[in-house]
Design a protein around this motif. Structure first.
Motif, PDB file in Angstrom:
ATOM      1  N   ILE A 117      61.389  82.757  40.642  1.00  0.00           N
ATOM      2  CA  ILE A 117      61.478  81.764  39.571  1.00  0.00           C
ATOM      3  C   ILE A 117      62.920  81.317  39.373  1.00  0.00           C
ATOM      4  O   ILE A 117      63.200  80.132  39.189  1.00  0.00           O
ATOM      5  CB  ILE A 117      60.871  82.323  38.272  1.00  0.00           C
ATOM      6  N   MET A 118      63.856  82.241  39.423  1.00  0.00           N
ATOM      7  CA  MET A 118      65.271  81.865  39.313  1.00  0.00           C
ATOM      8  C   MET A 118      65.683  80.962  40.469  1.00  0.00           C
ATOM      9  O   MET A 118      66.343  79.946  40.263  1.00  0.00           O
ATOM     10  CB  MET A 118      66.155  83.118  39.305  1.00  0.00           C
ATOM     11  N   ALA A 119      65.292  81.322  41.686  1.00  0.00           N
ATOM     12  CA  ALA A 119      65.654  80.519  42.848  1.00  0.00           C
ATOM     13  C   ALA A 119      65.025  79.133  42.758  1.00  0.00           C
ATOM     14  O   ALA A 119      65.673  78.133  43.077  1.00  0.00           O
ATOM     15  CB  ALA A 119      65.227  81.217  44.133  1.00  0.00           C
ATOM     16  N   LEU A 120      63.783  79.068  42.305  1.00  0.00           N
ATOM     17  CA  LEU A 120      63.103  77.787  42.169  1.00  0.00           C
ATOM     18  C   LEU A 120      63.812  76.889  41.159  1.00  0.00           C
ATOM     19  O   LEU A 120      64.071  75.716  41.429  1.00  0.00           O
ATOM     20  CB  LEU A 120      61.650  78.016  41.742  1.00  0.00           C
ATOM     21  N   SER A 121      64.170  77.440  40.012  1.00  0.00           N
ATOM     22  CA  SER A 121      64.874  76.626  39.022  1.00  0.00           C
ATOM     23  C   SER A 121      66.291  76.297  39.473  1.00  0.00           C
ATOM     24  O   SER A 121      66.806  75.215  39.179  1.00  0.00           O
ATOM     25  CB  SER A 121      64.873  77.309  37.659  1.00  0.00           C
ATOM     26  N   ASP A 122      66.931  77.201  40.217  1.00  0.00           N
ATOM     27  CA  ASP A 122      68.275  76.920  40.713  1.00  0.00           C
ATOM     28  C   ASP A 122      68.291  75.826  41.784  1.00  0.00           C
ATOM     29  O   ASP A 122      69.328  75.201  42.009  1.00  0.00           O
ATOM     30  CB  ASP A 122      68.942  78.187  41.240  1.00  0.00           C
ATOM     31  N   LEU A 123      67.169  75.589  42.429  1.00  0.00           N
ATOM     32  CA  LEU A 123      67.098  74.450  43.355  1.00  0.00           C
ATOM     33  C   LEU A 123      67.343  73.146  42.614  1.00  0.00           C
ATOM     34  O   LEU A 123      67.922  72.206  43.164  1.00  0.00           O
ATOM     35  CB  LEU A 123      65.743  74.407  44.061  1.00  0.00           C
ATOM     36  N   PHE A 124      66.896  73.077  41.369  1.00  0.00           N
ATOM     37  CA  PHE A 124      67.077  71.875  40.556  1.00  0.00           C
ATOM     38  C   PHE A 124      68.387  71.894  39.785  1.00  0.00           C
ATOM     39  O   PHE A 124      69.014  70.853  39.585  1.00  0.00           O
ATOM     40  CB  PHE A 124      65.912  71.721  39.573  1.00  0.00           C
TER      41      PHE A 124
END
Length: 86
Positions: A59-66
């Motif tokens: 979830i952190m990596a997914l949000s950090d993509l944005f």
């Protein structure tokens, strides 16, 4: 029964976590997001401990993509692993 298939309980937990991560993408007060609670919640409720560690990091990596990765991201991710362990 195959142990690799997610249970209904795990799917619900993941959905709640994905909803919570959306709060990170919207404007909020500084350092006021539910990510640490997500890591603690996952560590408590996932019977599969691999999922307890991987879901908050995903979830952190997914949000950090944005939002963008930063130079201290690795330290932040390690802190979430510690919270999940606790």
């Amino acid at each position: 029964m195959n142990k690799n298939i997610l249970t209904k309980k795990q799917v619900v937990i993941i959905l709640f976590m994905l909803i919570a991560v959306s709060f990170r993408l919207f404007p909020h007060l500084p350092n006021f997001t539910p990510i640490t609670a997500i890591a603690l919640f996952g560590g408590l409720y996932f019977s599969n401990k691999k999922m307890a560690y991987l879901v908050p990091l995903f979830i952190m990596a997914l949000s950090d993509l944005f939002l963008g990765f930063h130079s201290i991201s690795i330290v932040v991710y390690a802190a979430f692993l510690v919270v999940s362990f606790i």
